[in-house]
Design a protein around this motif. Structure first.
Motif, mmCIF file in Angstrom:
data_model
loop_
_atom_site.group_PDB
_atom_site.id
_atom_site.type_symbol
_atom_site.label_atom_id
_atom_site.label_comp_id
_atom_site.label_asym_id
_atom_site.label_seq_id
_atom_site.Cartn_x
_atom_site.Cartn_y
_atom_site.Cartn_z
ATOM 1 N N TRP A 71 -20.513 -71.692 -104.031
ATOM 2 C CA TRP A 71 -20.584 -73.576 -103.744
ATOM 3 C C TRP A 71 -21.403 -75.074 -104.919
ATOM 4 N N THR A 72 -22.414 -74.169 -105.774
ATOM 5 C CA THR A 72 -22.910 -75.060 -106.264
ATOM 6 C C THR A 72 -22.019 -75.984 -107.168
ATOM 7 N N SER A 73 -21.251 -75.643 -107.917
ATOM 8 C CA SER A 73 -20.434 -76.468 -108.638
ATOM 9 C C SER A 73 -19.729 -77.305 -107.187
ATOM 10 N N LEU A 74 -19.608 -77.460 -106.564
ATOM 11 C CA LEU A 74 -19.081 -78.429 -106.001
ATOM 12 C C LEU A 74 -20.329 -79.381 -105.856
ATOM 13 N N LEU A 75 -21.379 -79.379 -105.609
ATOM 14 C CA LEU A 75 -22.425 -80.652 -105.705
ATOM 15 C C LEU A 75 -22.299 -81.792 -106.889
ATOM 16 N N HIS A 76 -21.804 -80.930 -108.000
ATOM 17 C CA HIS A 76 -21.626 -81.582 -109.332
ATOM 18 C C HIS A 76 -20.592 -83.430 -109.303
ATOM 19 N N GLY A 77 -21.797 -83.787 -109.069
ATOM 20 C CA GLY A 77 -21.291 -85.530 -108.979
ATOM 21 C C GLY A 77 -21.911 -85.784 -107.707
ATOM 22 N N ALA A 78 -22.915 -85.471 -106.696
ATOM 23 C CA ALA A 78 -22.102 -85.974 -105.540
ATOM 24 C C ALA A 78 -23.534 -86.871 -105.271
ATOM 25 N N ASP A 79 -22.726 -87.905 -104.174
ATOM 26 C CA ASP A 79 -24.030 -89.582 -103.604
ATOM 27 C C ASP A 79 -24.633 -88.471 -102.435
ATOM 28 N N TYR A 80 -24.377 -87.925 -101.713
ATOM 29 C CA TYR A 80 -24.959 -87.310 -100.818
ATOM 30 C C TYR A 80 -24.071 -85.940 -100.333
ATOM 31 N N VAL A 81 -25.152 -85.493 -100.122
ATOM 32 C CA VAL A 81 -25.080 -84.056 -98.871
ATOM 33 C C VAL A 81 -25.305 -84.032 -97.362
ATOM 34 N N VAL A 82 -24.805 -83.189 -96.824
ATOM 35 C CA VAL A 82 -25.040 -83.365 -95.440
ATOM 36 C C VAL A 82 -24.880 -81.664 -94.891
ATOM 37 N N HIS A 83 -26.841 -81.177 -94.277
ATOM 38 C CA HIS A 83 -25.932 -79.905 -93.818
ATOM 39 C C HIS A 83 -26.298 -79.942 -92.532
ATOM 40 N N THR A 84 -25.035 -78.973 -91.413
ATOM 41 C CA THR A 84 -24.546 -79.824 -90.470
ATOM 42 C C THR A 84 -24.559 -78.106 -89.445
ATOM 43 N N LEU A 85 -25.322 -77.276 -90.128
ATOM 44 C CA LEU A 85 -25.427 -75.780 -89.799
ATOM 45 C C LEU A 85 -26.149 -75.585 -88.877
ATOM 46 N N GLY A 86 -26.455 -74.401 -87.786
ATOM 47 C CA GLY A 86 -26.919 -73.869 -86.815
ATOM 48 C C GLY A 86 -26.589 -73.401 -86.294
ATOM 49 N N ILE A 87 -28.076 -72.616 -84.916
ATOM 50 C CA ILE A 87 -27.192 -72.286 -83.839
ATOM 51 C C ILE A 87 -28.064 -72.120 -82.941
ATOM 52 N N LEU A 88 -27.748 -72.092 -81.560
ATOM 53 C CA LEU A 88 -28.584 -72.222 -80.128
ATOM 54 C C LEU A 88 -28.522 -71.205 -80.013
ATOM 55 N N LEU A 89 -28.813 -70.528 -79.686
ATOM 56 C CA LEU A 89 -28.771 -69.102 -79.451
ATOM 57 C C LEU A 89 -29.121 -67.358 -80.612
ATOM 58 N N GLU A 90 -30.287 -66.172 -80.528
ATOM 59 C CA GLU A 90 -29.643 -65.887 -81.722
ATOM 60 C C GLU A 90 -28.379 -64.965 -81.279
ATOM 61 N N ALA A 91 -27.184 -64.943 -81.001
ATOM 62 C CA ALA A 91 -26.729 -64.628 -80.304
ATOM 63 C C ALA A 91 -25.417 -64.083 -81.570
ATOM 64 N N ASP A 92 -23.921 -62.899 -81.366
ATOM 65 C CA ASP A 92 -23.324 -63.731 -81.487
ATOM 66 C C ASP A 92 -22.562 -64.453 -80.655
ATOM 67 N N TYR A 93 -22.625 -66.227 -80.953
ATOM 68 C CA TYR A 93 -22.054 -66.589 -79.528
ATOM 69 C C TYR A 93 -20.970 -66.567 -79.228
ATOM 70 N N LYS A 94 -20.343 -66.296 -80.410
ATOM 71 C CA LYS A 94 -18.422 -66.342 -79.852
ATOM 72 C C LYS A 94 -18.164 -65.151 -79.381
ATOM 73 N N GLY A 95 -18.978 -63.814 -79.349
ATOM 74 C CA GLY A 95 -18.932 -62.787 -78.144
ATOM 75 C C GLY A 95 -19.102 -62.535 -77.404
ATOM 76 N N VAL A 96 -20.413 -63.775 -76.823
ATOM 77 C CA VAL A 96 -20.573 -63.654 -75.903
ATOM 78 C C VAL A 96 -19.956 -64.744 -75.231
ATOM 79 N N ILE A 97 -19.059 -65.629 -75.522
ATOM 80 C CA ILE A 97 -17.983 -66.869 -75.023
ATOM 81 C C ILE A 97 -16.526 -65.522 -74.313
ATOM 82 N N SER A 98 -16.641 -64.578 -75.841
ATOM 83 C CA SER A 98 -14.978 -64.033 -75.470
ATOM 84 C C SER A 98 -15.324 -62.339 -74.513
ATOM 85 N N GLY A 99 -16.454 -62.747 -74.141
ATOM 86 C CA GLY A 99 -17.563 -61.832 -73.029
ATOM 87 C C GLY A 99 -17.992 -60.311 -73.639
#
Length: 295
Positions: A71-99
């Motif tokens: 993805w570094t090439s996608l930053l060329h010419g960008a004015d702003y970059v935003v990081h919205t990633l993260g986790i609430l639990l150190e677990a497979d949260y999709k696995g928790v939701i699905s049981g």
């Protein structure tokens, strides 16, 4: 006429990230989203499985945050970059939701101490080990995702690449506070990311958003939790903040996800906004953005 601004949102297909993309499109910015799966599954972030009209103006790119070559090439010419990633639990949260995985095992993983190299940020490892570039070994399974990796290291790696590309402003979605059901490392890794980005990349305006719990009617679960958080906020107000330290984010009134997204875009556009952005400023920025739509 000013040149079109360009923004790259990592995690742009998520609950908040997709709304940041929407707010940026509304300003006629050039918008790129980067995530492992590309475009959103719209039924998971909105009330409809049909892509909204604005989504056709976003470039939905695929890329693993821990594999910069993707993805570094996608930053060329960008004015702003935003990081919205993260986790609430150190677990497979999709696995928790699905049981497939028990919520108790997710909590057990979350409260366990950090292990190995993932307890140290990647820039420190470069200095101590003499490596040419910072890096984090990409996880091979959801079980390997840790707070240090997702809430901190991924943000530091992205900020480093953004600074190399001369990006004007780096937005990081942090958090207002912890909560009684989450370990302290959830919030401390967020704060560590803020501190490292501010210290290591002073030439790039770092804006660290600290929203409380976010909700939207398209996600029924968030509405129920928002009601709980609103009640906690009211109780905290009646006790003059006595319970705030114990209840953390639950004692802070929640915000609508769209409001936070509008505040993020408004803050990036304002060169005077820098450093931590707490709840009162988030609300003021969102109101300012709303006023502009009324002109």
């Amino acid at each position: 006429m000013s040149a079109t601004k360009r923004i790259v949102v990592f995690g742009g297909n998520g609950f908040l990230g997709s709304r940041i993309c929407r707010a940026a499109v509304a300003r006629d910015w050039d918008v790129t989203s980067v995530s492992r799966s590309g475009a959103p599954r719209w039924e998971t972030v909105t009330s409809s499985p049909t892509p909204p009209s604005w989504s056709h103006k976003v470039a939905w790119e695929r890329g693993d945050i821990f594999r910069p070559a993707q993805w570094t090439s996608l930053l060329h010419g960008a004015d702003y970059v935003v990081h919205t990633l993260g986790i609430l639990l150190e677990a497979d949260y999709k696995g928790v939701i699905s049981g497939r995985e028990s919520p108790f095992s997710g909590l057990a993983k979350a409260f366990s101490p950090a292990k190995g190299a993932h307890s140290r940020n990647p820039l420190e490892r470069v200095r101590d080990e003499g490596a040419a570039e910072p890096g984090v070994e990409p996880p091979t399974s959801p079980a390997q995702l840790t707070y240090e990796m997702m809430n901190r290291d991924s943000a530091i790696l992205l900020a480093k690449e953004a600074a190399k590309e001369g990006v004007k402003a780096f937005g990081f979605v942090s958090a207002a506070a912890g909560a009684p059901v989450l370990p302290s490392r959830y919030i401390t890794t967020k704060r560590e990311a803020e501190a490292v980005v501010a210290r290591e990349f002073p030439e790039m305006r770092g804006v660290f958003f600290r929203p409380p719990f976010m909700y939207d009617q398209s996600r029924a679960a968030t509405m129920a939790l928002a009601a709980l958080a609103t009640a906690g906020s009211a109780v905290n107000g009646l006790t003059r903040g006595v319970l705030g330290g114990f209840f953390g984010a639950v004692a802070t009134k929640p915000l609508k996800a769209d409001l936070v997204a509008d505040a993020v875009v408004e803050a990036l556009a304002d060169e005077t906004v820098k450093g931590p952005v707490e709840m009162p400023q988030l609300k003021e920025l969102a109101h300012r953005a709303w006023r502009k739509t009324m002109l």
